[in-house]
Structure formats: C-alpha cells, structure tokens
Write an enzyme that holds these catalytic residues in place. Sequence first.
Site, mmCIF file in Angstrom:
data_model
loop_
_atom_site.group_PDB
_atom_site.id
_atom_site.type_symbol
_atom_site.label_atom_id
_atom_site.label_comp_id
_atom_site.label_asym_id
_atom_site.label_seq_id
_atom_site.Cartn_x
_atom_site.Cartn_y
_atom_site.Cartn_z
ATOM 1 N N GLU A 165 -2.964 5.939 -7.767
ATOM 2 C CA GLU A 165 -3.088 6.094 -9.212
ATOM 3 C C GLU A 165 -2.051 7.087 -9.726
ATOM 4 O O GLU A 165 -2.117 7.539 -10.858
ATOM 5 C CB GLU A 165 -4.496 6.521 -9.613
ATOM 6 C CG GLU A 165 -4.986 7.767 -8.964
ATOM 7 C CD GLU A 165 -6.424 8.041 -9.372
ATOM 8 O OE1 GLU A 165 -7.332 7.638 -8.647
ATOM 9 O OE2 GLU A 165 -6.622 8.655 -10.438
ATOM 10 N N HIS A 174 -15.685 7.499 0.999
ATOM 11 C CA HIS A 174 -14.764 8.113 0.054
ATOM 12 C C HIS A 174 -15.193 9.560 -0.175
ATOM 13 O O HIS A 174 -16.380 9.856 -0.222
ATOM 14 C CB HIS A 174 -14.762 7.340 -1.270
ATOM 15 C CG HIS A 174 -13.963 8.040 -2.332
ATOM 16 N ND1 HIS A 174 -12.652 8.425 -2.135
ATOM 17 C CD2 HIS A 174 -14.293 8.465 -3.580
ATOM 18 C CE1 HIS A 174 -12.205 9.025 -3.232
ATOM 19 N NE2 HIS A 174 -13.192 9.069 -4.118
ATOM 20 N N CYS A 177 -9.457 5.430 -6.766
ATOM 21 C CA CYS A 177 -9.347 5.896 -5.388
ATOM 22 C C CYS A 177 -9.457 4.811 -4.345
ATOM 23 O O CYS A 177 -9.393 5.098 -3.146
ATOM 24 C CB CYS A 177 -10.416 6.954 -5.118
ATOM 25 S SG CYS A 177 -10.204 8.396 -6.163
#
Lengths: 389, 346, 133
Positions: free
Chosen positions: B78, B232, B110
């Site tokens: 990103e 994550h 992400c």
Amino acid sequence: MRDVYIVGIGQTKYGEHWEKSLRSLVVEAGLKAIEDANIYSRDIQAIFGGNMSAGSTIYQDNIGSLISDFSGLSYNNVPAMRIENGSASGGAAVHAGYISVASGLYDLVLVGGVEKLTDVSMEDQAEVVSGEVDQEWELFHGGTLAALQGLMARRYMHEYDAKREEIATLPVLSHEHGSENPYAHFRNKIKIEDVLNSTLVADPLTMLDMAPYSDGAAAIVLASEEKVREIKPEVKIKISGSAISSDFMLLQDRENILNLKSVRISTEKALKMAKLDINKIKVFEVHDSSSIMGLLILEEIGVFPRGKAGKYIMDGYGHHDSKVAINTSGGLKAKGHPMGATGIGQIVESVIQLRNKAEKRQVPNADKALAINIAGTGSVSVSHVLEVV
Amino acid sequence: MVGIVSYGSYIPKWRIKTEEIARVWGEDPEDIKNGLMIYSKSVPGPDEDTATISVEALRNAMNRKNVKNIGAVYVGSESHPYAVKPTATIVAEAMGLTPNITAADYEFACKAGTAAMQSVMAMVESGMIENGVAIGADTSQGAPGDALEYSAAAGGTAFIIGKENTIADIKVTYSITTDTPDFWRREGQDYPKHGGRFTGEPAYFKHVLTVAKKIMEIMKTKPEDYTYAVFHQPNGKFPTRAAKTLGFKENQIKQGLIVPYIGNTYSGSMITGLSAILDIAKPDDRILAVSFGSGAGSDGFHIEVNKNIENYQRENAKPVWNQIENGKYIDYAIYTKFKKKIKMGD
Amino acid sequence: MTIPRYWREFQHRYRLVGTKCPKCGRIYFPPREVCPQCHRESVGKMEKVEIKNSGKVYSYTVVYQDVPDFKFLKPYVFIIAEMDSGVKVTGQLVDIDPKEVKIGMPVKIAFRRIREEDEAGIIEYGYKFVPNE
C-alpha cells in the site's frame, strides 16, 4: 617546429567579481597582455580561448568568437576558437596556441582563459566545478570532485602512513605566497591548525584544503622568432616544452589512484622537448585543486619522494627562496581557481618570475619554470616548461 | 503440488522505540507498550522504499536458490513508490527477469502480498507459468501522534512459487472478502484513517477467525495438528488473541510473532512472520498462515514443509530474527527526517 | 537526469552488468565498447558480465558538502570498492556509522534509491554498498 616565445602577459585579480561579466573579465586580461607585449590588438592573428563552464553558468557556448568580438576584433575577423579540457582548459589553450605558432601557421597569437562562477549560487557552483568528473558513474553517486580527492587523501594516508598535518602544509605554503601576490583571491596567511580545524568538506579534507571558487581571467601573447625580433622584449622567454597527456576518466579505473600517470607523461614529454632535467627547474606552478592533488603532482614528477612531499614542505622546501619554489602565485588555493584561466595564470606567474618582477615572492635567479595544469582527478594533464633565453 | 520453491525477507536496519515516539507526543510509554505489545518498529532509510525492499527480499530468495523460468512478478503493497508505474516492473528489471515475463502490482491494504501469492499459485497450477514471484512489502506511514505511528513499519518478503522442487507445499488456500471500511486512505491523502475499535471485532477478528476455522474444516485439522501458526500482525495483541481464541498455544505462534520488535510491515506483515517460521522449519512441519487486509479480507494457507528443505540453502541469506536483532536505534527527529515528514524549503 | 539517458543504463545500474574482453579476459565496469588493452580486436566482441556483488573498501571519504540530491544522507560515506573480481566500483556506503568505516572492510551491493529530479519526476534507482557482515 619553430620556437615559440611569450611576449606579453595579463590577468585580472582572481576573486568574486560581482560587477564584472565573463566578457569584461577576459577582455581585461587580453588587453593587458596585448599592452604588455607592446603590440596592437589588430596584430593578433588568432585567439585561443580557454573556458570550462560558461555553458553551465551563463548558458553561453561559442566562447571563442565571443572573446574575439568583445576584444574589439570583430572587423578583423580573427580566427578564434574555445578550448575546453575541464580545469586544464587554460593549459590546453596554451598548448593549442603553441602548436599554432610552432607549426608556422601563425606568428602572433593571443591565448586567454576565463571563468565566471559567481553568477550562479554556491550550490550550483559545486555542481559546475564537478562537471569534469564522470557524470554517470562518479557524480551520479555523490562523487563530487572534492569527494574523489577526499578518497585520494584517505588512501594516501593509509599507503604511506602520512600524517594529516603533512597534507596541510601545501595550503599553508600557498597562502604564504598568496599574501604577497596582489592578484590573489586570498591574501591572508594560515597555519596548519587552521587547516585541520576548518569545516570538513570530504573527510579528511577541509575547506582550507580545497581551492576556492573564483572568477578571473588570464592571457598571454605567443610569438614566433621573427615577431620577437620586431617586439624586442626586455627578457626573452621561450616555451621550451609543451605537452598534454590523458588517462582514465574514472578515478577507480586508474592503475593506482595515487599515481597521476598523465602528469608524469606530460611532464616527461615537456622536459624532453626542452632537453632539461627536472632538477634544473626551480620554479613550479602545480595544480593544487586540493592539498592532496598538489602534493601528488610534486611526488609524481619526482620533486619529492612518494608519500613524503608534506614532510619536505614542513622542512622548508617550497618557499620562494628555498631549493624549489612551489606555487609562488599562491597556487589554486590562495591565488584562486577560475578554471579556464588557471593554466594560463600559472604561465603568467612563471613569466613574472623569469622576468624578475615577482617582488616579495621572487625566486632568486629564476631562469626555468615548470607549470602543470590538470583536469578532474588526473584524467588530463598539461605541462609547460618555460626558460629565459 | 504448488508450493514455495524459495523465500527471502528484508527488514531495513533502522529502529525507533515506542518510548521515543511516546516521549514526543506526551504519552505514557508503558500504556502504549501494554496496549499494543509493540516495543520498537523498523524505519526505512531515506534511500529505501517498497521497490528497494522488494528487490532485496527477492535477491535473498534467489541467493538461497537460483530459480529459473520465472514467468510472473506480482508485488503487493500500500506504499508503492509510483501511483502509476508498477513496482513489479522495477523489481523485474533489477532481477534481470525482463522482458519475457508478466507483471503487475496488487493493492489490498495489508494482504496485498498474499493476494499476489494466490494469483501466482493459480498461474502455476494452471500451467500458465512454471515459477512465479509474489512479494508483499511496505514502507507504511502513520500520522504523527496517531496510534498507528507506533506500528506503521517497513519490510517485505518474497516467495518464489512453483510446482517442482518446492520446500513447502500449499495444500489449500481459502479467502473471505467483505466491504468493511475499517481502515482506508483516500487518493491524495498523506495518511490513512481508521475506525478505532471498529478495526477489531467486525474487521480483523471476523475475517481472520472465519478463514482459520474454514481451513481447519477443509483440511479436517485441529490447532494441535499444526507446528506453527502465523496471523496478520497489526500489533502484538490481535494475533495473540486470535491464536488463543482458536486454541493455539504460545509456542506455536512465538516464532512468527515479529511485530513486537519491528512493528507492522503491512503487506509484509504475516508473510515475514511466515518467513521467520520457514527459517527454522523441518520436514513435515505444518503451518497455518492467515493474512488480513483492511477493506476487508483474509487469505489463509495450510502449508506443509517437505524434505527438500533439508537440501535448501537457507544459510545463503540472513534469517528474519537475525535481521530483527541487528537494528540501529534512531531518535524521533532523525525518524521524521528519514520518513520525509518534515516540510522542506525549496 | 533525462529519461532516455537514465533508462539505457538500467541493467548496468541495477545489476552491475559490465563487459569482459574476450581476448584478454579483463572485466570492466562501467561497461566499455572497446577494451583499452586489445583495441580493434575487441570491438563488437565485448561480452556482458554481471559483476559479483561483494568486495572490500579500497578507500573512502565522508562527504560534508551540501549536495542537494543527498541532503537527507549528509554526511554520506563515499567509497571506491574493490570487488572480488578485481574491478573497482565507486558509490555510497550506507547503513553504517561513518566513524566505523575502514579500508579493507567487506562490503556488498544493495539496491537503493539514488536520486529523483523532484517529487513528481521519475525515481532513479541504482547500486549502493552496505557492510557485508
């Protein structure tokens, strides 16, 4: 090949000339040289102009015709050309002028060099001055001329176990001489501690190791034997040797970054032309674009052993009244470094010495001089041997 | 069986401590550390960006195994250096993979890196390419004084995916995607915005837990069947809580939990944790890896390490934990200079 | 730097692709079209070769000048590295405290941003050196 003589010299003061343009500087030096030669400007048969950066600082190319036009010779349609060889533009212009008279094509020529740096900001001046290093593979990565010289100084200290103070001796000597030269950019005297404590530029080199950015111009008149007999100068000075050599452009590509092969070859050739040995020379003008460069040049031509130039200067060598006189003009460090003029200015100082007109910085019994003018970190070297005949 | 043929990661050298950021903004460092479970984060040098990180990660992967016949490069981030001009083209050129290759960039907050992985897997599976590269890397920005400033970090991991000579096989991949505006950045804005506590249950946990459970349902496995699990890592708390809720133990997630020391590397987050696991994995180890991308979605993978990892030259690149531990601390002033947060003159 | 001038050097700047003379075997970086030793015999025959990425610091300096492109890195360490193959390469050494640089220390190639014309222009990537621990 005919003999070539120097019959006239002229220069402006080197320094920050806010009120003078490139044109006015070179015309000033040129007219002084013509006057000094006791000739008329209409007698000039060709003009060789030395300049490195006018294209970057004032966006002006085509300097040769600019000089001849604004020297008042537009109606004379004088042959004119500009020589560019980085910081060796001046020396190269002298060599071109020399060839033109030696070959028999011309009898009386003007060689003038000029640089106008203060028309751009200091930041831009740094970039302009680095125009002679490899743009793609050195400057692109941050390899300014100063950075490359910093690399050389660091390697010098490593290979020869030389001390930082020894490197600083040359700027001190240059300022000592410069203080006696009314044309010098800097007239102050400095000490070794001053050099060491000055602002770092490219470690280990500081501001006082580096030649300044200067405006200025210098000019000489070259003449054939026939013209010399007409002019009858007080002191007859001959260019007995004039040579150029080139080497790898990138510092990394040299066989040894501390060996200035181009300097050795151009000097050997010039001395051979003059049929002189280096130890006959007492007056040296060497290209100290930085302290380390000046020292490496002196070591390369054998004036001092490798790694030891600084020690010898500490012991008193180099002074105008010592065994070898180095940069009585003040060198590039104190006299200044307007690139296109520098090499010619070295010749002007040599002539002043040989004419015995150097006053407080006079070298006793000066009769032979050697001037070495280089580009970048040694990619080109121009050597001239002058002697009184 | 499609799987990982080689892998490599790169984490920039610079670090800034949570205390240092807290000091500047007048926060209680202990509060922040306890709340986020982040003690320091990685900071990219002024001459680094997602492209340079991607190249270094892929070079590490290639140093471990010089894979030939690479037919695709996809880079997920990103913080691509260009809004228009794919990072993948720069990476492909830097690796000498041009011109006979397809490439593009991915964006999914992400999870852009794992999205790239899935595409490459499909291309390999279908026979369209022999091997492909999927990279997730970021040099994320957090607004000064915002909670995200403590976690927004830099780093990336590259996977070379193929069918032959894999060191770990991806037995199954499963994803869910919803329109959940938990964290976003509008075009032209410098910094992202987030929904505060909304980023928890309805976003991160909903997606990560759903995918993890679904994968275990498909593979008929239970948490104890896995050697490692990695999720994550936007902070240390979320993945720890997710693991606990699912029934994973601390020793299963420890190796892959890198966020407390280098922060959230966004598209590089889960996959760099996975890289850390692969650094010590042995044949037959099973790994459950689940990413999360705000906006939102999760990609999950059931991975089984095979015996080829024994002949694989892991030692040809620095392991993730070694890179984590060899950081150099900088202060907030240098940090803002490096991250170009200072308004410069002309 | 203008686009074509920068673009045509990509493989040289990104991957240190140099040239090797087929006659004498010498390796050159940056690449050359003529071998300075073999001259005519090398013209049109120089071979591409990727310079392997590790070497030692041959000399260094720390640059304190105000070089606009490298304002954020001032002072930057600038070195000539002697690569394992013998070729010398010039560039910046980063990720190191200037005080720790020594002649002879091992270094390797890294891929970094070198400069950009401005915020809207293209980004010029290239090689730099990092310590090879």
